[in-house]
Design a protein around this motif. Sequence first.
Motif, PDB file in Angstrom:
ATOM      1  N   UNK A  81      -1.022  11.663  -3.507  1.00  0.00           N
ATOM      2  CA  UNK A  81      -2.151  12.078  -4.341  1.00  0.00           C
ATOM      3  C   UNK A  81      -1.736  12.219  -5.800  1.00  0.00           C
ATOM      4  N   UNK A  82      -0.521  12.703  -6.051  1.00  0.00           N
ATOM      5  CA  UNK A  82      -0.037  12.833  -7.425  1.00  0.00           C
ATOM      6  C   UNK A  82       0.044  11.474  -8.107  1.00  0.00           C
ATOM      7  N   UNK A  83       0.574  10.497  -7.383  1.00  0.00           N
ATOM      8  CA  UNK A  83       0.693   9.151  -7.953  1.00  0.00           C
ATOM      9  C   UNK A  83      -0.687   8.538  -8.174  1.00  0.00           C
ATOM     10  N   UNK A  84      -1.572   8.733  -7.219  1.00  0.00           N
ATOM     11  CA  UNK A  84      -2.915   8.179  -7.352  1.00  0.00           C
ATOM     12  C   UNK A  84      -3.653   8.794  -8.534  1.00  0.00           C
ATOM     13  N   UNK A  85      -3.445  10.092  -8.758  1.00  0.00           N
ATOM     14  CA  UNK A  85      -4.155  10.783  -9.832  1.00  0.00           C
ATOM     15  C   UNK A  85      -3.765  10.287 -11.225  1.00  0.00           C
ATOM     16  N   UNK A  86      -2.558   9.715 -11.351  1.00  0.00           N
ATOM     17  CA  UNK A  86      -2.149   9.188 -12.658  1.00  0.00           C
ATOM     18  C   UNK A  86      -2.373   7.679 -12.745  1.00  0.00           C
ATOM     19  N   UNK A  87      -3.101   7.116 -11.749  1.00  0.00           N
ATOM     20  CA  UNK A  87      -3.512   5.722 -11.841  1.00  0.00           C
ATOM     21  C   UNK A  87      -2.620   4.723 -11.160  1.00  0.00           C
ATOM     22  N   UNK A  88      -1.863   5.144 -10.125  1.00  0.00           N
ATOM     23  CA  UNK A  88      -1.023   4.220  -9.361  1.00  0.00           C
ATOM     24  C   UNK A  88      -1.700   3.970  -8.019  1.00  0.00           C
ATOM     25  N   UNK A  89      -2.108   2.740  -7.778  1.00  0.00           N
ATOM     26  CA  UNK A  89      -2.792   2.378  -6.536  1.00  0.00           C
ATOM     27  C   UNK A  89      -1.944   1.370  -5.767  1.00  0.00           C
ATOM     28  N   UNK A  90      -1.892   1.541  -4.461  1.00  0.00           N
ATOM     29  CA  UNK A  90      -1.068   0.676  -3.611  1.00  0.00           C
ATOM     30  C   UNK A  90      -1.938  -0.009  -2.575  1.00  0.00           C
ATOM     31  N   UNK A  91      -1.749  -1.302  -2.442  1.00  0.00           N
ATOM     32  CA  UNK A  91      -2.370  -2.071  -1.363  1.00  0.00           C
ATOM     33  C   UNK A  91      -1.243  -2.458  -0.419  1.00  0.00           C
ATOM     34  N   UNK A  92      -1.179  -1.780   0.727  1.00  0.00           N
ATOM     35  CA  UNK A  92      -0.101  -2.043   1.678  1.00  0.00           C
ATOM     36  C   UNK A  92      -0.389  -3.298   2.496  1.00  0.00           C
ATOM     37  N   UNK A  93       0.680  -3.829   3.101  1.00  0.00           N
ATOM     38  CA  UNK A  93       0.575  -5.068   3.877  1.00  0.00           C
ATOM     39  C   UNK A  93      -0.358  -4.913   5.065  1.00  0.00           C
ATOM     40  N   UNK A  94      -0.300  -3.778   5.759  1.00  0.00           N
ATOM     41  CA  UNK A  94      -1.142  -3.546   6.923  1.00  0.00           C
ATOM     42  C   UNK A  94      -2.319  -2.669   6.527  1.00  0.00           C
ATOM     43  N   UNK A  95      -3.568  -3.160   6.684  1.00  0.00           N
ATOM     44  CA  UNK A  95      -4.738  -2.349   6.350  1.00  0.00           C
ATOM     45  C   UNK A  95      -4.767  -1.058   7.161  1.00  0.00           C
ATOM     46  N   UNK A  96      -5.260   0.009   6.539  1.00  0.00           N
ATOM     47  CA  UNK A  96      -5.328   1.320   7.200  1.00  0.00           C
ATOM     48  C   UNK A  96      -6.735   1.873   7.059  1.00  0.00           C
ATOM     49  N   UNK A  97      -7.674   1.242   7.735  1.00  0.00           N
ATOM     50  CA  UNK A  97      -9.077   1.636   7.650  1.00  0.00           C
ATOM     51  C   UNK A  97      -9.475   2.490   8.860  1.00  0.00           C
ATOM     52  N   UNK A  98     -10.512   3.307   8.657  1.00  0.00           N
ATOM     53  CA  UNK A  98     -11.114   4.038   9.765  1.00  0.00           C
ATOM     54  C   UNK A  98     -12.132   3.116  10.427  1.00  0.00           C
ATOM     55  N   UNK A  99     -11.880   2.687  11.654  1.00  0.00           N
ATOM     56  CA  UNK A  99     -12.703   1.625  12.242  1.00  0.00           C
ATOM     57  C   UNK A  99     -14.173   2.000  12.450  1.00  0.00           C
ATOM     58  N   UNK A 100     -14.466   3.294  12.666  1.00  0.00           N
ATOM     59  CA  UNK A 100     -15.839   3.681  12.964  1.00  0.00           C
ATOM     60  C   UNK A 100     -16.635   4.094  11.732  1.00  0.00           C
ATOM     61  N   UNK A 101     -16.010   4.007  10.563  1.00  0.00           N
ATOM     62  CA  UNK A 101     -16.723   4.273   9.321  1.00  0.00           C
ATOM     63  C   UNK A 101     -17.118   2.962   8.658  1.00  0.00           C
ATOM     64  N   UNK A 102     -18.113   3.035   7.788  1.00  0.00           N
ATOM     65  CA  UNK A 102     -18.558   1.835   7.081  1.00  0.00           C
ATOM     66  C   UNK A 102     -17.546   1.441   6.011  1.00  0.00           C
ATOM     67  N   UNK A 103     -17.731   0.250   5.480  1.00  0.00           N
ATOM     68  CA  UNK A 103     -16.881  -0.212   4.383  1.00  0.00           C
ATOM     69  C   UNK A 103     -16.968   0.754   3.204  1.00  0.00           C
TER      70      UNK A 103
END
Length: 509
Positions: A81-103
Amino acid sequence: MSQADSTGVPVLALKGVNKSFGAVRALRDVSLELFPGEAHALAGENGAGKSTLIKTLAGVHRPDAGQVLLDGEPVVFHGPADARDVGIAVIYQEPTLFPDLSIAENIFMGRQPRRGLGRIDHKAVRSATAALMGRLGVALDPDRPARGLSIADQQIVEIAKALSFDARVLIMDEPTAALTGSETARLFSVVEALRAEGAAVLFISHRLEEIFRLCQRVTTLRDGRWVASEPLAGLTEDDLVRRMVGRDLDELYPKQDTRVGETALSVHRLTREGVFRDVSFEVRRGEIVALAGLVGAGRTEVAQAVFGVDRADAGEVRVAGTPLRPGSPNAAMAAGLALVPEDRRQRGLVMEMSIERNIGLTGLDRISGGGLVKRALERGRATDWATRLQLKYGRLSDHVGVLSGGNQQKVVLAKWLATDPAVLIVDEPTRGIDVGTKAEVHRLLSSLAAEGLAVLMISSDLPEVLGMADRVLVMHEGRMVAEIPRAEATEESVMAAATGRTGKGRAAA
């Protein structure tokens, strides 16, 4: 378009970073600088330390020594969260989505805009998601559940999620591994637009042509150590491979001449309504036949129908001349078929199980008695194949999830080769693995064919298709449209057939 200013202050940097996990030294005195407006590649074999470096930048790991610098000043991230708050975003190789939630819900999870009384503003969430999809040029319904999305669409959702943070630094770990050529081109356009806005991009890919196409500089790691940070201008792919593996890679596609024998697999007019139809082909002992085509052409679906994972509506499959009972993987295995699936984590391995247990899953009848697995037999089987495939591991009792992607792929291959198959079907055998391991997999497939195994290889990697196949079968929109002999196969002839245009090669029956 903005260009990287490597003479200024990097927006994000590592300086002399060390990180260990027990006795394993993952990073040793590693430094890296990311400048605004720059696409910077991170290169290295599986196990070189790339994932640890990414997680250090993202706040998942804290370095044991050294510093993380933000705009030239030391910073300590206590979590992602600290890294994200200063504008660092990561797209990992394996998607990590909640399958039962919408896009839309996946993209804005935990930070949905609110209306009166604290209620979620669903209209605003959908509108923001639609805007992100429009920016990416993708027609995905914001209300669509994540369950059932293709790997490519899941990756697009992850990219949209990262972009929604207005990131100053975008870290992309194999983002194109499951994307088509047009989707990759679209992604690169987005990256270029972000660069023009001054964002720094760290790009990780095992596809060297993508690194040279997109990036301006590259940092190479080997065995957890920094090797070089340098401009890509003036470098060749051979130069980069030499830095990655520490040696000259003799041959990436070590195709052996083989003696082709009798037909091992025969597929006649196989049809699955709405997916593919009238697919016919043969694979003979001693040859590697590549099944090529664009993503969505039906290649994986044909392989799954041949193996019995999916039931075909019409047609026949024969193994060594004997008809195969349709819709039965057990019958396929008994007849001598083996299938290495595209998605090794979801369909090829049981991630919660050990390395040795995964290798033994296809031969439980041979290593068990009285309903119990004989551990000595299981361990012996796993040890034998780990040695033969040069598997890099700590202990065979370790969970398979601790292995690098290339070594996970070797475990899947070991699991199926242990059944002593007559026909090996491999779907994207080198997707997401490094160049050194890729050469090992190619060498293995070539030697297996030389020993008389029939290999059907599905691949989206055209150099791999051209380098390894004795014949190339091309599919377009669910139909087999061409068969191209090795001597006539070129990128132009294969792509012409894959896109529905007339190209060199014989029309398929």
